[in-house]
Design an enzyme around this catalytic site. Sequence first.
Site, PDB file in Angstrom:
ATOM      1  N   ASN A  19      42.545  35.751  43.820  1.00 56.55           N
ATOM      2  CA  ASN A  19      41.317  36.100  43.081  1.00 56.55           C
ATOM      3  C   ASN A  19      40.083  35.625  43.848  1.00 56.55           C
ATOM      4  O   ASN A  19      39.756  34.439  43.813  1.00 56.55           O
ATOM      5  CB  ASN A  19      41.359  35.478  41.684  1.00 56.55           C
ATOM      6  CG  ASN A  19      42.411  36.131  40.807  1.00 56.55           C
ATOM      7  OD1 ASN A  19      43.606  36.023  41.063  1.00 56.55           O
ATOM      8  ND2 ASN A  19      41.977  36.838  39.783  1.00 56.55           N
ATOM      9  N   GLN A  74      40.300  51.783  47.478  1.00 57.20           N
ATOM     10  CA  GLN A  74      40.017  51.959  46.059  1.00 57.20           C
ATOM     11  C   GLN A  74      40.546  50.663  45.430  1.00 57.20           C
ATOM     12  O   GLN A  74      41.751  50.421  45.440  1.00 57.20           O
ATOM     13  CB  GLN A  74      40.780  53.204  45.601  1.00 57.20           C
ATOM     14  CG  GLN A  74      40.553  53.665  44.197  1.00 57.20           C
ATOM     15  CD  GLN A  74      40.939  52.669  43.140  1.00 57.20           C
ATOM     16  OE1 GLN A  74      40.065  52.035  42.520  1.00 57.20           O
ATOM     17  NE2 GLN A  74      42.224  52.511  42.920  1.00 57.20           N
ATOM     18  N   TYR A  81      48.197  50.456  42.150  1.00 57.00           N
ATOM     19  CA  TYR A  81      47.458  49.713  43.179  1.00 57.00           C
ATOM     20  C   TYR A  81      48.378  48.732  43.922  1.00 57.00           C
ATOM     21  O   TYR A  81      48.406  48.690  45.154  1.00 57.00           O
ATOM     22  CB  TYR A  81      46.296  48.967  42.521  1.00 57.00           C
ATOM     23  CG  TYR A  81      45.520  48.074  43.452  1.00 57.00           C
ATOM     24  CD1 TYR A  81      44.549  48.597  44.290  1.00 57.00           C
ATOM     25  CD2 TYR A  81      45.775  46.698  43.506  1.00 57.00           C
ATOM     26  CE1 TYR A  81      43.838  47.771  45.155  1.00 57.00           C
ATOM     27  CE2 TYR A  81      45.074  45.878  44.362  1.00 57.00           C
ATOM     28  CZ  TYR A  81      44.104  46.415  45.182  1.00 57.00           C
ATOM     29  OH  TYR A  81      43.421  45.598  46.039  1.00 57.00           O
TER      30      TYR A  81
HETATM   31  C1  UD2 Z   1      43.318  40.535  39.241  1.00 60.54           C
HETATM   32  C2  UD2 Z   1      42.581  41.788  39.624  1.00 60.54           C
HETATM   33  C3  UD2 Z   1      43.309  42.928  39.107  1.00 60.54           C
HETATM   34  C4  UD2 Z   1      44.759  42.892  39.617  1.00 60.54           C
HETATM   35  C5  UD2 Z   1      45.412  41.589  39.195  1.00 60.54           C
HETATM   36  C6  UD2 Z   1      46.794  41.480  39.799  1.00 60.54           C
HETATM   37  C7  UD2 Z   1      40.187  41.619  39.814  1.00 60.54           C
HETATM   38  C8  UD2 Z   1      38.911  41.654  39.126  1.00 60.54           C
HETATM   39  N1  UD2 Z   1      41.255  41.793  39.038  1.00 60.54           N
HETATM   40  O1  UD2 Z   1      43.311  40.494  37.850  1.00 60.54           O
HETATM   41  O2  UD2 Z   1      42.661  44.082  39.554  1.00 60.54           O
HETATM   42  O3  UD2 Z   1      44.760  42.995  41.033  1.00 60.54           O
HETATM   43  O4  UD2 Z   1      44.645  40.514  39.701  1.00 60.54           O
HETATM   44  O5  UD2 Z   1      47.418  40.334  39.367  1.00 60.54           O
HETATM   45  O6  UD2 Z   1      40.268  41.469  41.014  1.00 60.54           O
HETATM   46  N2  UD2 Z   1      39.008  37.644  31.517  1.00 60.54           N
HETATM   47  C9  UD2 Z   1      38.346  37.177  30.399  1.00 60.54           C
HETATM   48  N3  UD2 Z   1      37.085  37.651  30.140  1.00 60.54           N
HETATM   49  C10 UD2 Z   1      36.471  38.564  30.959  1.00 60.54           C
HETATM   50  C11 UD2 Z   1      37.167  39.028  32.095  1.00 60.54           C
HETATM   51  C12 UD2 Z   1      38.436  38.555  32.347  1.00 60.54           C
HETATM   52  O7  UD2 Z   1      38.870  36.365  29.627  1.00 60.54           O
HETATM   53  O8  UD2 Z   1      35.316  38.945  30.667  1.00 60.54           O
HETATM   54  C13 UD2 Z   1      40.340  37.118  31.787  1.00 60.54           C
HETATM   55  C14 UD2 Z   1      41.394  38.162  32.035  1.00 60.54           C
HETATM   56  O9  UD2 Z   1      41.922  38.639  30.831  1.00 60.54           O
HETATM   57  C15 UD2 Z   1      42.386  37.368  32.883  1.00 60.54           C
HETATM   58  C16 UD2 Z   1      41.505  36.404  33.670  1.00 60.54           C
HETATM   59  O10 UD2 Z   1      40.266  36.361  32.982  1.00 60.54           O
HETATM   60  O11 UD2 Z   1      43.268  36.651  32.052  1.00 60.54           O
HETATM   61  C17 UD2 Z   1      41.248  36.830  35.080  1.00 60.54           C
HETATM   62  O12 UD2 Z   1      40.809  38.186  35.054  1.00 60.54           O
HETATM   63  P1  UD2 Z   1      40.385  38.998  36.372  1.00 60.54           P
HETATM   64  O13 UD2 Z   1      40.231  40.418  35.983  1.00 60.54           O
HETATM   65  O14 UD2 Z   1      39.272  38.315  37.043  1.00 60.54           O
HETATM   66  O15 UD2 Z   1      41.622  38.799  37.352  1.00 60.54           O
HETATM   67  P2  UD2 Z   1      43.185  39.131  37.175  1.00 60.54           P
HETATM   68  O16 UD2 Z   1      43.896  38.093  37.981  1.00 60.54           O
HETATM   69  O17 UD2 Z   1      43.581  39.242  35.779  1.00 60.54           O
END
Ligand code: UD2
Length: 314
Positions: free
Chosen positions: A175, A81, A146
């Site tokens: 990522n 999940q 998670y």
């Molecule tokens: C990743 C994981 C999350 C968790 C986290 C742990 C994914 C998709 N997300 O989150 O589940 O494991 O790591 O640290 O694998 N953003 C925007 N616009 C958008 C989408 C995202 O600005 O439309 C930003 C978001 O707010 C963040 C950055 O982009 O600051 C990266 O977002 P993400 O969800 O791809 O990844 P992350 O590292 O925040």
Amino acid sequence: MPDTESVLVTGGAGFIGSHTVERLLARGCRVRVLDNLSSGTRANLPMDHAGLELLEGDVTDADVVSVAMQGMEYCLHLAAQVSVDRSVREPAFSCRQNVLGFVHVLDAVRRHGVRRLIYASSAAVYGNPVSLPVSEEAEPVPISPYGLEKQIDEQYAALFERLHGLSSLGLRYFNVYGPRQDPSSHYAGVISIFVSRLQRGEAITIYGDGSQSRDFIYVGDVARANERALFGHATGVCNVATGRSLTLLELVHLLSKFSGCCETDFRPPRDGDIHDSLADVNRMAAWLAMRAETPPEEGLRLLWDACTAARVMP
Ligand code: UD2
């Protein structure tokens, strides 16, 4: 290398799984995929390949896992999940998939005498790291169910090594991006969301000022890391990342080269967002004898082209 290596890949019809299955088949392995097809699809797999077998089933069912493990030499466990949000909303469901499912796999690996288990852990075990780049020596302080589930899995794997001599390596993926990551799912990564929006001519949303950074790794490099881990000997846990980070603004700049101009909509930062993430990849270089080699320009180009091709397909 014998051409008879057999590998069970749980979650093999998913994003990271299907790219790894392709590599393993190209190597000459016999690959069995166990997948409940909840987010993975048959379309992700070369179904007519003679070396591939697909079993539809869930890792929370011990009997199914046991049947799937029969006759396998190696196991790559990716079924999970994967939504952090969902783990917060439905912790019991998430725990069942990610902890109980993991224990079923561990137990079946032991009982069937499987040589080696490689499993998906996550950068989420670190929570909000105190210093960057974050190495495997840093104390894990998960900030979501998670992340905790993945940390518990690592502890179970270490215990099974002490108790039964089970050889395993947990890969802490950072990522990951690339083709087949579904942009519409609620755990979609920022890159797949941005590419999908830009290709539809829609504005992209940036939460915060875009100065936040991530260690983005191309899925092809992750598949290679999985293969090296399976057929290596290292045990314990290891980051899988590039050791370089990109800010969202840099990312948008790179993507705008493919899309032309792009409209951006700035919103307040998301709750619980960490500002920066960056991995120490020394252990990966030493243990897996590899570095991620796909530069962002190339990885983004591969993703952009794959999405374009998928859109023009009938
Ligand atoms: C990743 C994981 C999350 C968790 C986290 C742990 C994914 C998709 N997300 O989150 O589940 O494991 O790591 O640290 O694998 N953003 C925007 N616009 C958008 C989408 C995202 O600005 O439309 C930003 C978001 O707010 C963040 C950055 O982009 O600051 C990266 O977002 P993400 O969800 O791809 O990844 P992350 O590292 O925040």
